[in-house]
Design an enzyme around this catalytic site. Sequence first.
Site, PDB file in Angstrom:
ATOM      1  CD  GLU A 148      -5.786   2.071  -5.313  1.00 54.63           C
ATOM      2  OE1 GLU A 148      -6.204   3.231  -5.254  1.00 54.63           O
ATOM      3  OE2 GLU A 148      -4.836   1.650  -4.602  1.00 54.63           O
TER       4      GLU A 148
ATOM      5  CB  SER B  60      -0.914   0.000   1.230  1.00 52.60           C
ATOM      6  OG  SER B  60      -0.156  -0.169   2.403  1.00 52.60           O
TER       7      SER B  60
ATOM      8  CG  HIS C  25      -3.625  -1.357  -2.795  1.00 57.10           C
ATOM      9  ND1 HIS C  25      -3.950  -0.053  -2.556  1.00 57.10           N
ATOM     10  CD2 HIS C  25      -3.383  -1.906  -1.564  1.00 57.10           C
ATOM     11  CE1 HIS C  25      -3.907   0.186  -1.250  1.00 57.10           C
ATOM     12  NE2 HIS C  25      -3.574  -0.916  -0.641  1.00 57.10           N
TER      13      HIS C  25
ATOM     14  CG  ASN D   5      -3.797   3.794   1.012  1.00 58.92           C
ATOM     15  OD1 ASN D   5      -4.880   3.835   1.585  1.00 58.92           O
ATOM     16  ND2 ASN D   5      -3.052   2.705   1.000  1.00 58.92           N
TER      17      ASN D   5
END
Length: 335
Positions: free
Chosen positions: A196, A161, A184, A234
């Site tokens: 992702e 991440s 992800h 994120n």
Amino acid sequence: MLSPILRSATMSSTRSQLNAAAATRLSSIQRHLSTTPSGSRIERMTVFGAGLMGAGIAQVGAQSGLKVTLSDVTDKALENGLNIISKSLSRVAKKKSPDDIEGFTKKILANIETTTDAGKAVEDTDLVVEAIIESIKVKRDLFGFLDSKAKAECIFATNTSSLSVTEIAESCGKERQERFAGLHFFNPVPAMKLVEIIRTPQTSTSTYESLKEVTLRIGKAPVTCNDTPGFIVNRLLVPYLLESIRMVERGDATPEDIDTAMELGAGYPMGPFKLLDFVGLDTTTYIAQGWRGKAASGQISKELVEPIELLDKLVKEGKLGRKSGQGFYEYENKK
Ligand code: 3HC
């Protein structure tokens, strides 16, 4: 130009219309992929790391019929992973097969085998998904080792991440780097629809197409992002979480009121403090720390990731969120 989903969001902000738009987009991608010649089809998946994320990824793969191998360094870690999967499966079974919860769970678990032997785990696999500790060295060591053990066509993916996918991929030979990407997932994996897909400059189109196809097959919606700090979610989420802590540190509002505000005023399923406790304060800290290095080279604004005393103090005291029983809130049952 606005994408179809954004256009429809602009026209109407109701959740059901957004969900309908997302479902339409998902099925249109599925139709497109079923007629598009693409990379090789993935049938066997090996997941490294039997923690919350790795267990979740193994579970959703097994639920969609992939043959899954779950690998970790100890039998205890694997046992813990299987426990996470069993608990989550019984939750899923309550809805999908309420009359035969045990049978449903058993059938999915039959698609998962476990091993502590990393080389054996990738012998015949089509896809490796790594979800181990967020350490570039440990990840690079693992992939470097697997490169000579897995078949040439096998695709390698990392669930990192916060680290650079390109730097992790460089632990492998040139050809594998073309078959290397980020994949992800989000916590809790069985419930969160997004994945992702991170393309490095070396990721080949056929690798990307194979990953997109398998992501859809396991019932998730793929989005694509370049290998930049935090990717999409994120990059936006972590600064928001950190800013919420700064707000409390300044005494502007309480965690409870900020959570209520974001849940009722912005429609978020969890306010930032519930989410921080859910994700783990240590995880958020690792991400922010990692990004400080990127801030030095101008890849991300320095102010976004400045250290926060309150966060550092809680982590130092072992108050990591739900998993430790206390974070910004207290919990009776650790998760
Ligand atoms: N296993 C299986 N199913 C699960 C589950 C699990 N562990 N957790 C939740 N679910 C399912 C429930 O069964 C339910 O299914 P249904 O809608 O078909 O009945 C659905 O998810 C909703 O769960 P609940 O009704 O129990 O509770 P909520 O409606 O409050 O939803 C939540 C729980 C899905 C966690 C929701 O609060 C949420 O979306 N929170 C935000 C989570 C989030 O933002 N995650 C991303 C974190 S960032 C990240 O992961 C990136 C990393 O790099 C740090």
